[in-house]
Design a protein around this motif. Structure first.
Motif, short mmCIF file in Angstrom:
data_model
loop_
_atom_site.label_atom_id
_atom_site.label_comp_id
_atom_site.label_asym_id
_atom_site.label_seq_id
_atom_site.Cartn_x
_atom_site.Cartn_y
_atom_site.Cartn_z
N THR A 2 0.84 -1.19 0.00
CA THR A 2 0.00 0.00 0.00
C THR A 2 0.88 1.25 0.00
N SER A 3 0.63 2.15 -0.95
CA SER A 3 1.42 3.37 -1.05
C SER A 3 0.53 4.58 -1.24
N ILE A 4 0.89 5.68 -0.61
CA ILE A 4 0.29 6.98 -0.91
C ILE A 4 1.13 7.60 -2.01
N THR A 5 0.54 7.79 -3.19
CA THR A 5 1.33 8.26 -4.33
C THR A 5 1.26 9.78 -4.51
N ALA A 6 0.27 10.42 -3.94
CA ALA A 6 0.16 11.89 -4.05
C ALA A 6 -0.81 12.37 -2.99
N VAL A 7 -0.58 13.57 -2.47
CA VAL A 7 -1.45 14.13 -1.44
C VAL A 7 -1.59 15.62 -1.64
N ALA A 8 -2.78 16.14 -1.37
CA ALA A 8 -3.04 17.58 -1.45
C ALA A 8 -3.95 17.95 -0.29
N SER A 9 -3.90 19.21 0.10
CA SER A 9 -4.75 19.67 1.19
C SER A 9 -5.21 21.09 0.93
N CYS A 10 -6.26 21.46 1.63
CA CYS A 10 -6.78 22.82 1.50
C CYS A 10 -7.22 23.30 2.89
N LEU A 11 -6.71 24.45 3.31
CA LEU A 11 -7.08 25.03 4.60
C LEU A 11 -7.80 26.35 4.37
N MET A 160 -12.24 22.20 16.64
CA MET A 160 -12.25 21.55 15.33
C MET A 160 -12.10 22.56 14.19
N GLY A 161 -11.29 22.19 13.21
CA GLY A 161 -11.10 23.00 12.01
C GLY A 161 -11.74 22.34 10.80
N GLU A 162 -11.75 23.06 9.69
CA GLU A 162 -12.41 22.57 8.48
C GLU A 162 -11.43 22.36 7.32
N GLY A 163 -10.17 22.07 7.65
CA GLY A 163 -9.21 21.71 6.61
C GLY A 163 -9.56 20.37 6.00
N THR A 164 -9.21 20.18 4.74
CA THR A 164 -9.51 18.93 4.04
C THR A 164 -8.26 18.39 3.35
N ALA A 165 -8.27 17.10 3.07
CA ALA A 165 -7.17 16.45 2.38
C ALA A 165 -7.72 15.49 1.34
N ALA A 166 -6.96 15.30 0.27
CA ALA A 166 -7.29 14.32 -0.77
C ALA A 166 -5.99 13.65 -1.18
N PHE A 167 -6.01 12.33 -1.28
CA PHE A 167 -4.78 11.64 -1.66
C PHE A 167 -5.08 10.36 -2.43
N LEU A 168 -4.10 9.96 -3.25
CA LEU A 168 -4.22 8.76 -4.07
C LEU A 168 -3.45 7.62 -3.42
N VAL A 169 -4.05 6.45 -3.43
CA VAL A 169 -3.43 5.24 -2.89
C VAL A 169 -3.28 4.24 -4.02
N ASP A 272 -6.10 15.42 9.60
CA ASP A 272 -4.87 15.95 10.18
C ASP A 272 -3.57 15.31 9.67
N PRO A 273 -3.41 13.97 9.78
CA PRO A 273 -2.11 13.40 9.39
C PRO A 273 -1.75 13.67 7.93
N PHE A 274 -2.76 13.75 7.07
CA PHE A 274 -2.51 13.92 5.64
C PHE A 274 -2.25 15.39 5.29
N ILE A 275 -2.91 16.29 6.01
CA ILE A 275 -2.56 17.71 5.90
C ILE A 275 -1.11 17.90 6.33
N ASN A 276 -0.74 17.25 7.44
CA ASN A 276 0.63 17.35 7.94
C ASN A 276 1.63 16.74 6.97
N LEU A 277 1.26 15.64 6.30
CA LEU A 277 2.15 15.02 5.31
C LEU A 277 2.43 15.99 4.17
N GLN A 278 1.37 16.60 3.66
CA GLN A 278 1.55 17.54 2.55
C GLN A 278 2.39 18.74 2.96
N LYS A 279 2.14 19.28 4.16
CA LYS A 279 2.88 20.45 4.62
C LYS A 279 4.33 20.10 4.93
N ALA A 280 4.57 18.98 5.62
CA ALA A 280 5.93 18.60 5.99
C ALA A 280 6.77 18.30 4.74
#
Length: 310
Positions: A2-11, A160-169, A272-280
């Motif tokens: 299992t791999s995350i191949t791309a991630v994006a987020s929006c705050l 709670m915040g309203e940030g979102t994430a989208a990623f491909l597996v 959260d973790p996926f927003i952090n992945l994109q930012k980091a």
């Protein structure tokens, strides 16, 4: 694999939490504690946007999806709360139509509350491993509206915040970020009440550190990875103070935990973790070959951790 191949987020834009003091029913003392000790100065919110619009904003930034729509066989929405809307008015239907993914099988994952994002990664990988098409992909989206009294905060814990994430597996071993370990444990005795009683909340607080440490060690063991080998921990953004305690219990330097977003986003449900992945990743905090760990805790109560190789 299992791999995350791309991630994006929006705050969305940030708003000082002092603006929500009345809605959150915080005293002045509680507000100062949130700001000074929890690190929750601001939270990202867009009162005018729908949940679908927020998810689409993240998906629109996922440039790797463009031209690959037919490869997407599965669409998963990781949710903390069950959908407030009946089918077919849920977020997934309009999102699939907008993204040209109506051909994909789609469903919501909410069994682990805020830890459902990690569960969705594991489920997507399981589905792809069984799919006859080796090029198949899954799209996972996460993030929700903080639109009711009970979904705006976890009392005395976070906002709670309203940030979102989208990623491909994908199931491709050469994917960008390979999942090499996963552990989750659910303590069902905390699932009886939507809002925990004072006694249950105290019991959960006592369990929080040991429970999180247990699944972190279990995920590391499955990955055959030592704690000292981790380049970074990508956490759920509940508050800074809780991570000070967990790091002390683990024997982990606090600077290995990516806490940059706590004061900007608040706790964005499963995202959260996926927003952090994109930012980091954007900040260069992860280099090829680095191993990192994602964590999340869902009320109810599920503790989860997942190890990746970048």
């Amino acid at each position: 694999m299992t791999s995350i191949t791309a991630v994006a987020s929006c705050l969305p834009d940030t708003i000082p939490i002092a603006r929500f003091q009345q809605e959150l029913q915080l005293t002045d003392v509680q507000l100062r504690r949130y700001q000074r000790f929890y690190g929750l100065a601001e939270v990202c919110r867009d009162p005018a946007a729908t949940e679908t619009e927020l998810l689409l904003r993240a998906a629109a930034k996922l440039v790797e999806l463009r031209g690959q729509e037919q490869r997407v066989k599965y669409v998963l929405q990781a949710r903390t709360m069950p959908s407030p809307l009946p089918y077919p008015m849920t977020s997934l239907g309009p999102l699939q139509a907008e993204l040209g993914l109506e051909h994909a099988a789609a469903f919501v994952v909410s069994h682990h509350a805020c830890a459902s994002g990690l569960l969705a990664v594991d489920m997507a990988g399981t589905l792809l491993a069984a799919d006859p098409d080796p090029e198949a992909l899954a799209l996972v989206v996460a993030g929700e509206k903080a639109c009711t009294t009970h979904t705006q905060s976890i009392p005395d814990v976070t906002v709670m915040g309203e940030g979102t994430a989208a990623f491909l597996v994908s199931a491709d071993r050469s994917g960008s970020d390979r999942m090499i370990g996963y552990a989750a444990r659910t303590y069902t005795r905390f699932g009886d009440e939507f809002i925990m009683s004072e006694s249950a909340a105290k019991e959960f607080q006592d369990l929080y550190g040991p429970g999180l440490c247990e699944v972190i060690h279990a995920a590391l063991a499955e990955a055959a990875c030592g704690l000292d080998e981790l380049a970074l921990v990508l956490p759920h953004n509940v508050n800074r103070l809780s991570w000070i305690g967990v790091c002390k219990e683990l024997g982990l330097p606090l600077d290995k935990v990516f806490l940059d977003m706590v004061g900007e986003s608040g706790h964005c449900f499963c995202a959260d973790p996926f927003i952090n992945l994109q930012k980091a990743t954007g900040l260069g905090r992860l280099q090829p070959g680095d191993r990192y760990l994602m964590t999340s805790v869902g009320l109810g109560a599920t503790f989860a951790a997942m190890v990746f190789e970048h």
